[in-house]
Design an enzyme around this catalytic site. Structure first.
Site, PDB file in Angstrom:
ATOM      1  N   TYR A   1     115.933  27.377 -47.976  1.00 33.88           N
ATOM      2  CA  TYR A   1     116.804  28.071 -48.553  1.00 33.88           C
ATOM      3  C   TYR A   1     118.189  27.956 -47.645  1.00 33.88           C
ATOM      4  CZ  TYR A   1     119.381  32.569 -49.216  1.00 33.88           C
ATOM      5  OH  TYR A   1     120.256  33.489 -49.484  1.00 33.88           O
TER       6      TYR A   1
ATOM      7  N   ASP B   1     107.337  29.894 -45.427  1.00 35.66           N
ATOM      8  CA  ASP B   1     108.080  30.899 -46.397  1.00 35.66           C
ATOM      9  C   ASP B   1     107.481  30.641 -47.904  1.00 35.66           C
ATOM     10  OD1 ASP B   1     109.757  32.013 -48.284  1.00 35.66           O
ATOM     11  OD2 ASP B   1     111.680  31.403 -46.978  1.00 35.66           O
TER      12      ASP B   1
ATOM     13  N   LYS C   1     112.267  39.297 -53.505  1.00 34.11           N
ATOM     14  CA  LYS C   1     112.299  38.516 -54.954  1.00 34.11           C
ATOM     15  C   LYS C   1     110.893  39.084 -55.410  1.00 34.11           C
ATOM     16  CE  LYS C   1     115.941  36.358 -53.582  1.00 34.11           C
ATOM     17  NZ  LYS C   1     115.735  36.434 -52.203  1.00 34.11           N
TER      18      LYS C   1
ATOM     19  N   ARG D   1     112.695  53.393 -36.100  1.00 37.44           N
ATOM     20  CA  ARG D   1     113.173  51.947 -35.976  1.00 37.44           C
ATOM     21  C   ARG D   1     111.683  51.229 -35.406  1.00 37.44           C
ATOM     22  NH1 ARG D   1     114.905  50.181 -31.437  1.00 37.44           N
ATOM     23  NH2 ARG D   1     115.967  52.233 -31.095  1.00 37.44           N
TER      24      ARG D   1
HETATM   25  C1  PLP Z   1     112.946  31.072 -50.077  1.00 33.46           C
HETATM   26  C2  PLP Z   1     114.019  32.359 -49.561  1.00 33.46           C
HETATM   27  N1  PLP Z   1     113.556  32.714 -48.337  1.00 33.46           N
HETATM   28  C3  PLP Z   1     114.589  33.485 -47.779  1.00 33.46           C
HETATM   29  C4  PLP Z   1     115.521  34.047 -48.421  1.00 33.46           C
HETATM   30  C5  PLP Z   1     116.378  35.268 -47.667  1.00 33.46           C
HETATM   31  O1  PLP Z   1     116.093  36.438 -48.377  1.00 33.46           O
HETATM   32  P1  PLP Z   1     116.857  37.833 -48.141  1.00 33.46           P
HETATM   33  O2  PLP Z   1     117.868  37.571 -49.391  1.00 33.46           O
HETATM   34  O3  PLP Z   1     116.066  38.822 -48.763  1.00 33.46           O
HETATM   35  O4  PLP Z   1     117.206  37.731 -46.823  1.00 33.46           O
HETATM   36  C6  PLP Z   1     115.723  33.572 -49.840  1.00 33.46           C
HETATM   37  C7  PLP Z   1     116.849  34.309 -50.486  1.00 33.46           C
HETATM   38  O5  PLP Z   1     117.143  33.818 -51.814  1.00 33.46           O
HETATM   39  C8  PLP Z   1     115.003  32.660 -50.319  1.00 33.46           C
HETATM   40  O6  PLP Z   1     114.994  32.217 -51.463  1.00 33.46           O
END
Ligand code: PLP
Length: 393
Positions: free
Chosen positions: A104, A177, A202, A51
């Site tokens: 998101y 992000d 992604k 961890r």
């Molecule tokens: C721009 C963005 N940030 C964060 C996330 C969250 O990612 P995760 O599904 O890996 O937790 C997503 C998920 O689609 C996203 O599109």
């Protein structure tokens, strides 16, 4: 039951250095003086319990660190794990966050439901409105400014250098992000961001087969995030880390290919009479063209305009659904960034919780389709979209 210690540890000798990093599934490691010293110092530097640190997770983080040109990077359990752990690291009771409205869906839930419930003050602004950022940041002591490089699904590019100046002038930290744009197109740290977060699920992983997240940036801040991963338990599984590491080996190749495909697809779609709008930074009518020139990385004269395309068909959401369901190469599926082209309609997936009026106010038009371009041959993919549009007038 085995009797005695496992023997395989002794097989790891300098003679057998693997070219591909092994997946270290062991959660625990033999303790020695160095490990004990690290245990007593907080456990940030050595490997002795999963961890805290894991060698496979470390090699994956290093790939992203290099791609983002960051001092340091640390992997987390998911993209949401990266975002939540980062915010819980930076915020103290009563602190204020100014965030973009175009984020998101689950980030939005974290910002508008969870953070206020935990005693943080959150204000949201239109990501493209610099005056709104200035006003919101100046209207109270702000600890964190939060924005996505490319908004989902409108694909509006944030003016990172300008937002960074406003944030820093007010003594706030800028967290970006970079999931949609990826470091192939934008390196937010070079534009003043303090920390970059990703859903590594992604484009970084690239194969739709691992949930992972990462935080990159200033070494001291990343170290603080690392401390919080230990107590929040948002550490990454080593097998998922390996899949991110492997995905990163082809990151540039995949991104070059899907950027090219996205440009070609956007161009073809923009010439059709039954498509009323296409959002892609490569198009001459892209609204944020001036920002794109300053923020996007380039190959020679060509901007790296990204692998995401959003377009709006005439006929509204009904036709958008029919067109999407007639596709035979692209997949109707949530998520993005895989080698396969992934398509969704925001009205019934990522943005279903908004009313039609709220969607329109957020510039999510009726009939919008979001495309994450994969690595299929672009002519095959373009033929798929052209056929589906012709077939569903
Ligand atoms: C721009 C963005 N940030 C964060 C996330 C969250 O990612 P995760 O599904 O890996 O937790 C997503 C998920 O689609 C996203 O599109």
């Amino acid at each position: 039951m085995r009797s005695g210690r496992p023997a395989q540890s002794e097989r790891f000798t300098p003679r057998t250095r693997p070219v591909v990093p092994p997946i270290h599934h062991s959660v625990t490691y033999f303790l020695d003086d160095v490990a004990y010293k690290d245990v007593q110092a907080g456990g940030l530097d050595e490997v002795w319990y999963g961890r805290f640190r894991n060698p496979t997770v470390d090699v994956a983080a290093d790939e992203v660190r290099r791609a983002e040109d960051a001092e340091a990077a640390f992997m987390t359990s998911s993209g949401m794990g990266a975002i939540a752990t980062t915010l819980m690291t930076l915020l103290r009771q009563g602190d204020r966050v100014v965030a973009a409205r175009q984020v998101y869906g689950d980030t939005r839930v974290l910002l508008v439901r969870d953070l206020p419930a935990w005693g943080f003050d959150v204000e949201q602004v239109d990501a493209a409105d610099l005056e709104a950022w200035k006003h919101a940041i100046a209207s109270g002591p702000t600890r964190v400014v939060y924005v996505e490089t490319l908004a989902n699904p409108q694909l509006e590019l944030a003016d990172l250098p300008a937002i960074a100046v406003v944030a820093h002038d007010a003594g706030a930290l800028l967290v970006v992000d970079n999931t949609f744009a990826t470091p192939y197109s934008v390196q937010p740290l070079t534009h003043g961001a303090d920390l970059v977060v990703h859903s590594a699920t992604k484009f970084l992983n690239g194969h739709s087969d691992a949930i992972a997240g990462v935080v990159a940036g200033n070494a001291d801040l990343v170290r603080e995030v690392q401390r919080r991963v230990i107590t929040l338990g948002t550490c990454l599984d080593p097998h998922a880390a390996y899949l991110v590491w492997r995905g990163m080996q082809t990151f540039e190749l995949r991104m070059a290919r899907s950027n090219e495909t996205a440009r070609a697809l956007a161009d073809v779609l923009s010439r059709r009479d039954d498509v009323v709008g296409v959002r892609h930074p490569s198009l001459p009518d892209y609204e944020r063209a001036e920002v794109a020139v300053r923020v996007l990385r380039r190959d020679g004269a060509e901007l790296r305009t990204g692998a995401m395309v959003s377009f709006t068909v005439s006929g509204g959401d009904d036709r958008a659904l029919r067109v999407m369901r007639s596709l035979e190469v692209a997949c109707e599926a949530t998520s993005l960034g895989g080698v396969e082209t992934l398509v969704s309609t925001p009205f019934n997936s990522s943005h279903f919780s908004l009313t039609p009026a709220e969607r329109r106010a957020a510039r999510i038009d009726d009939g919008m389709i979001r495309v994450s371009c994969g690595v299929e041959p672009s002519d095959v993919l373009i033929a798929d979209f052209s056929r589906a549009l012709d077939q569903e007038p």
